[in-house]
Motif scaffolding. Structure first.
Motif, PDB file in Angstrom:
ATOM      1  N   LEU A   1      -3.456  -5.678 -16.517  1.00  0.00           N
ATOM      2  CA  LEU A   1      -2.854  -6.983 -16.272  1.00  0.00           C
ATOM      3  C   LEU A   1      -1.324  -6.995 -16.371  1.00  0.00           C
ATOM      4  CD1 LEU A   1      -3.815  -9.790 -15.485  1.00  0.00           C
ATOM      5  CD2 LEU A   1      -3.928 -10.382 -17.903  1.00  0.00           C
ATOM      6  N   PRO A   2      -0.689  -6.313 -17.360  1.00  0.00           N
ATOM      7  CA  PRO A   2       0.780  -6.324 -17.406  1.00  0.00           C
ATOM      8  C   PRO A   2       1.444  -5.757 -16.153  1.00  0.00           C
ATOM      9  CG  PRO A   2      -0.116  -5.579 -19.500  1.00  0.00           C
ATOM     10  CD  PRO A   2      -1.269  -5.664 -18.551  1.00  0.00           C
TER      11      PRO A   2
ATOM     12  N   LEU B   1      -7.824 -18.382 -17.938  1.00  0.00           N
ATOM     13  CA  LEU B   1      -7.638 -17.565 -19.130  1.00  0.00           C
ATOM     14  C   LEU B   1      -7.920 -16.091 -18.862  1.00  0.00           C
ATOM     15  CD1 LEU B   1      -9.053 -19.738 -22.043  1.00  0.00           C
ATOM     16  CD2 LEU B   1      -6.686 -19.292 -21.457  1.00  0.00           C
ATOM     17  N   GLU B   2      -8.808 -15.817 -17.921  1.00  0.00           N
ATOM     18  CA  GLU B   2      -9.110 -14.418 -17.595  1.00  0.00           C
ATOM     19  C   GLU B   2      -7.938 -13.735 -16.904  1.00  0.00           C
ATOM     20  OE1 GLU B   2     -13.910 -14.121 -17.092  1.00  0.00           O
ATOM     21  OE2 GLU B   2     -12.748 -14.695 -15.340  1.00  0.00           O
ATOM     22  N   TYR B   3      -7.062 -14.507 -16.285  1.00  0.00           N
ATOM     23  CA  TYR B   3      -5.970 -13.927 -15.502  1.00  0.00           C
ATOM     24  C   TYR B   3      -4.623 -13.932 -16.210  1.00  0.00           C
ATOM     25  CZ  TYR B   3      -8.712 -13.355 -11.226  1.00  0.00           C
ATOM     26  OH  TYR B   3      -9.632 -12.940 -10.289  1.00  0.00           O
ATOM     27  N   VAL B   4      -4.541 -14.510 -17.423  1.00  0.00           N
ATOM     28  CA  VAL B   4      -3.263 -14.492 -18.135  1.00  0.00           C
ATOM     29  C   VAL B   4      -3.335 -13.493 -19.278  1.00  0.00           C
ATOM     30  CG1 VAL B   4      -2.754 -16.880 -17.548  1.00  0.00           C
ATOM     31  CG2 VAL B   4      -3.910 -16.386 -19.694  1.00  0.00           C
ATOM     32  N   GLY B   5      -2.167 -12.960 -19.660  1.00  0.00           N
ATOM     33  CA  GLY B   5      -2.110 -11.983 -20.729  1.00  0.00           C
ATOM     34  C   GLY B   5      -2.328 -12.619 -22.087  1.00  0.00           C
ATOM     35  N   PRO B   6      -2.664 -11.807 -23.101  1.00  0.00           N
ATOM     36  CA  PRO B   6      -2.953 -12.325 -24.445  1.00  0.00           C
ATOM     37  C   PRO B   6      -1.836 -13.183 -25.026  1.00  0.00           C
ATOM     38  CG  PRO B   6      -3.589 -10.023 -24.285  1.00  0.00           C
ATOM     39  CD  PRO B   6      -2.859 -10.350 -23.009  1.00  0.00           C
ATOM     40  N   LYS B   7      -0.577 -12.858 -24.715  1.00  0.00           N
ATOM     41  CA  LYS B   7       0.533 -13.623 -25.281  1.00  0.00           C
ATOM     42  C   LYS B   7       0.573 -15.058 -24.775  1.00  0.00           C
ATOM     43  CE  LYS B   7       3.549  -9.601 -25.912  1.00  0.00           C
ATOM     44  NZ  LYS B   7       4.837  -8.959 -25.532  1.00  0.00           N
TER      45      LYS B   7
ATOM     46  N   PHE C   1       1.902 -13.647 -16.796  1.00  0.00           N
ATOM     47  CA  PHE C   1       2.023 -15.083 -16.538  1.00  0.00           C
ATOM     48  C   PHE C   1       3.087 -15.285 -15.463  1.00  0.00           C
ATOM     49  CE2 PHE C   1       2.962 -19.601 -17.829  1.00  0.00           C
ATOM     50  CZ  PHE C   1       1.702 -20.086 -17.527  1.00  0.00           C
ATOM     51  N   GLY C   2       2.765 -14.707 -14.281  1.00  0.00           N
ATOM     52  CA  GLY C   2       3.690 -14.780 -13.168  1.00  0.00           C
ATOM     53  C   GLY C   2       3.517 -16.051 -12.356  1.00  0.00           C
TER      54      GLY C   2
ATOM     55  N   ASN D   1       3.298 -12.611  -7.304  1.00  0.00           N
ATOM     56  CA  ASN D   1       4.128 -12.432  -8.498  1.00  0.00           C
ATOM     57  C   ASN D   1       5.340 -11.545  -8.250  1.00  0.00           C
ATOM     58  OD1 ASN D   1       2.390 -13.997  -9.968  1.00  0.00           O
ATOM     59  ND2 ASN D   1       1.359 -12.307 -11.007  1.00  0.00           N
ATOM     60  N   GLY D   2       5.349 -10.850  -7.115  1.00  0.00           N
ATOM     61  CA  GLY D   2       6.464  -9.971  -6.816  1.00  0.00           C
ATOM     62  C   GLY D   2       6.462  -8.699  -7.636  1.00  0.00           C
ATOM     63  N   THR D   3       5.271  -8.224  -8.012  1.00  0.00           N
ATOM     64  CA  THR D   3       5.155  -6.983  -8.790  1.00  0.00           C
ATOM     65  C   THR D   3       4.570  -5.883  -7.910  1.00  0.00           C
ATOM     66  OG1 THR D   3       2.967  -7.674  -9.577  1.00  0.00           O
ATOM     67  CG2 THR D   3       4.866  -8.235 -10.955  1.00  0.00           C
ATOM     68  N   LYS D   4       4.537  -4.681  -8.452  1.00  0.00           N
ATOM     69  CA  LYS D   4       3.983  -3.542  -7.713  1.00  0.00           C
ATOM     70  C   LYS D   4       3.220  -2.655  -8.681  1.00  0.00           C
ATOM     71  CE  LYS D   4       3.195  -0.788  -4.288  1.00  0.00           C
ATOM     72  NZ  LYS D   4       2.240  -1.202  -3.236  1.00  0.00           N
TER      73      LYS D   4
END
Length: 590
Positions: free
Chosen positions: A56-57, A266-272, A62-63, A351-354
């Motif tokens: 997930l990170p 909740l399944e798609y966001v990180g623990p923080k 949380f993008g 999210n603009g990630t790779k």
């Protein structure tokens, strides 16, 4: 707040988990995520094990896409608030109602009451009029004789021609006034509300099975459509049994119409970010919906239109498949790893990630390995929670405490009409306590721990409730009752995750499902506790207060879970908390 289910991110090295990412599946729609617990990451091996929480990170915790999903929770939070609370405003009965006397219809209301209704109970210096009896005389002759005030010695009988209602405070007829659910039929709205919760039990089982068999999105759409159809059908009810059948089906939507979306986000966001998303979605969206509901009913001034206006929006759930992705964790649990990765690539783009391809390859390999381990693993049932003495005691305590919390919470919600003030204003103020309660809990839960917060909030809620029951001033009593509601809001949110953190991974989902179903069972009794007002006005809050204090004391018998590794095996559950003392307080120990 309504009974919603929390998730618990489970230890990533445990092969018993049904999902590569650590989300347990269960047949009753109680997938559990603890928003406030981050479990230790496993040490990387040379094989580069990569589960969902480690992937997930790379995608973004949380993008932009997760923030969009957070905003998309708004309509579903509105739906659950309206499904839960709408019956209160379509079954209100004005405090002032009397027997209808056709012969006196040409007189003013004051003249009719003075001539036909005997005195009722005394409230201080104020004498009320009877709601269920009238003088048994020939009113035609009385009028001909010019008599305008009743003789207390006249014989008395029950209402013969129905009732008339004073719509000054509650400015519209409701289903209860139209069908005359008063006097000997006054308990019918209470029975209808309990039937609603019976429907919620069946709905949880049915749509929970759909969620695990066919996915979160079909369950989310299905539960909202059932709610839409049953809610609209309620507006066309012409007798109690039609109304009760509609409320039973409407109960299918309760909880599920929001929980499925809650689960997905909740399944798609990180623990923080889980603490923020889980608590603030309730604090902001659910609270606002609950606060505006009384005014929707007030300004529509038509119970049928209230049913329609609060039910029709549920049909918007039909657009969900085009706006909300299916749970990637559920897809992985079904062996559809490529489909899950396809969804995660969409998160990447927005999210603009790779994410490097080798990360996805490691993820696929890890999921395949876990599935093979599970196929050879032992299966467990909820009965395993009762096979060893300590784990059995913890499970029984969790069930009893959650039943108390559910009953006290729902009792406070429904007792608002008994507080003697404007029900619309009082309900909005009481509902607004959800915002500070959730915000407070978000700030302190991971510092002060679960056990003492649960104990303290329940006991203080009980004290305020008992105090309110003993006060005669309506404003003073209502203020104390609202404080009791504020405290039980805190207890409710703690209780949602406490069980998920105490029960072992191998039976966590099934155990939480059992506990939540028992909470629904307790909620069936809540309307009858409120109905005790018929016997004595002090009884509902007195009973709720005593139950709150008992539940708070019982909470001290549970182990603390703050900063503890969650139990994975049944033996872990049996041994969990053995080294703790009853007076251990995490924030003081630190």
């Amino acid at each position: 707040m309504p009974p919603q289910e929390n998730f618990v991110p489970e230890a990533e090295h445990v092969s018993e988990n049904k999902v590569c990412g650590g989300i347990s599946q269960n047949p009753c729609n109680i997938s559990t995520i603890s928003q406030n617990v981050e479990l230790p990451k496993k040490q990387k091996t040379s094989g580069r094990d990569m589960d969902f929480d480690e992937l997930l990170p790379y995608v973004g915790e949380f993008g932009v896409y997760q923030k969009i999903l957070f905003v998309l929770m708004i309509p579903f939070a509105f739906f659950v608030a309206w499904v839960y609370f709408s019956q209160i405003f379509i079954t209100l009965v004005p405090e002032e109602h009397w027997c209808r006397v056709p012969e006196l219809e040409n007189l003013t209301m004051e003249a009719r009451v003075a001539l036909s209704i005997p005195p009722g109970t005394n409230h201080g210096n104020h004498v009320t009029r009877s709601k269920c009896s009238m003088y048994a005389v020939n009113y035609t002759e009385i009028l001909e004789k010019g008599i305008i005030v009743a003789d207390p010695k006249w014989p008395i009988t029950n209402c013969k021609h129905g009732w008339e209602f004073n719509y000054t405070v509650i400015p519209y007829p409701t289903v209860a006034t139209e069908l005359e659910w008063v006097c000997e039929n006054a308990a019918l709205p209470t029975f209808a509300q309990s039937i609603f919760f019976i429907g919620a039990i069946f709905g949880g089982l049915i749509f929970g099975w759909i969620a695990d068999r066919y996915g979160r999105i079909p369950a989310l759409v299905g539960t909202n459509i059932v709610g839409f159809l049953a809610g609209v059908a309620t507006a066309f009810s012409t007798n109690f049994w039609e109304f009760a059948a509609c409320r039973f089906l409407f109960g299918f939507a309760f909880d599920n119409c929001f929980t499925m979306m809650y689960i997905l986000v909740l399944e798609y966001v990180g623990p923080k970010w889980r603490t923020f998303v889980a608590n603030m979605s309730i604090a902001l969206f659910f609270t606002f919906a609950a606060c505006v509901l009384p005014w929707i009913a007030y300004y529509l001034a038509d119970w049928r239109m209230t049913c329609i206006v609060t039910s029709v929006p549920l049909v918007l759930a039909l657009a969900t498949p085009w706006l909300v992705p299916e749970s990637a964790r559920w897809l992985v649990s079904q062996g559809k790893i490529d489909k899950a990765i396809e969804i995660l690539r969409k998160f990447e783009r927005i999210n603009g990630t790779k994410v490097p391809e080798d990360i996805y390859d490691d993820f696929k390999d890890t999921c395949a390995k876990i599935q093979k381990e599970e196929e050879a693993g032992k299966s467990y049932s909820v009965l395993d929670l009762f096979r060893s003495p300590r784990l059995r005691n913890i499970t029984l305590l969790l069930i009893v405490i959650w039943m108390v919390i559910s009953l006290v919470f729902d009792g406070h919600v429904r007792n608002v009409d008994n507080l003697g003030l404007d029900v619309f204003v009082t309900f909005s103020i009481a509902s607004a306590t959800e915002l500070p309660a959730d915000t407070f809990l978000t700030l302190v839960l991971d510092r002060w721990g679960r056990r003492w917060l649960a104990c303290g909030s329940l006991i203080v809620s009980g004290i305020f409730s008992i105090w309110a029951s003993l006060v005669s001033d309506h404003i003073y009593a209502a203020s104390l009752a609202i404080m009791g509601r504020f405290c039980v809001n805190i207890s409710y949110n703690i209780g949602l995750q406490y069980a998920a953190e105490l029960l072992p991974t191998v039976v966590r989902a099934q155990g939480v499902a059992l506990i939540h179903i028992m909470g629904y069972v307790a909620s069936i009794a809540a309307p009858f506790v409120v109905y005790l007002d018929i016997v004595s006005p002090i009884l509902p809050l007195l009973v709720l207060g005593i139950l709150g204090i008992v539940g708070g004391v019982l909470s001290l018998l549970l182990p603390e879970t703050l900063d503890k590794d969650l139990p994975q095996t049944l033996q872990d559950g049996e041994d969990f908390g053995r080294d703790q003392g009853i007076w251990d307080v995490p924030c003081l120990m630190k």
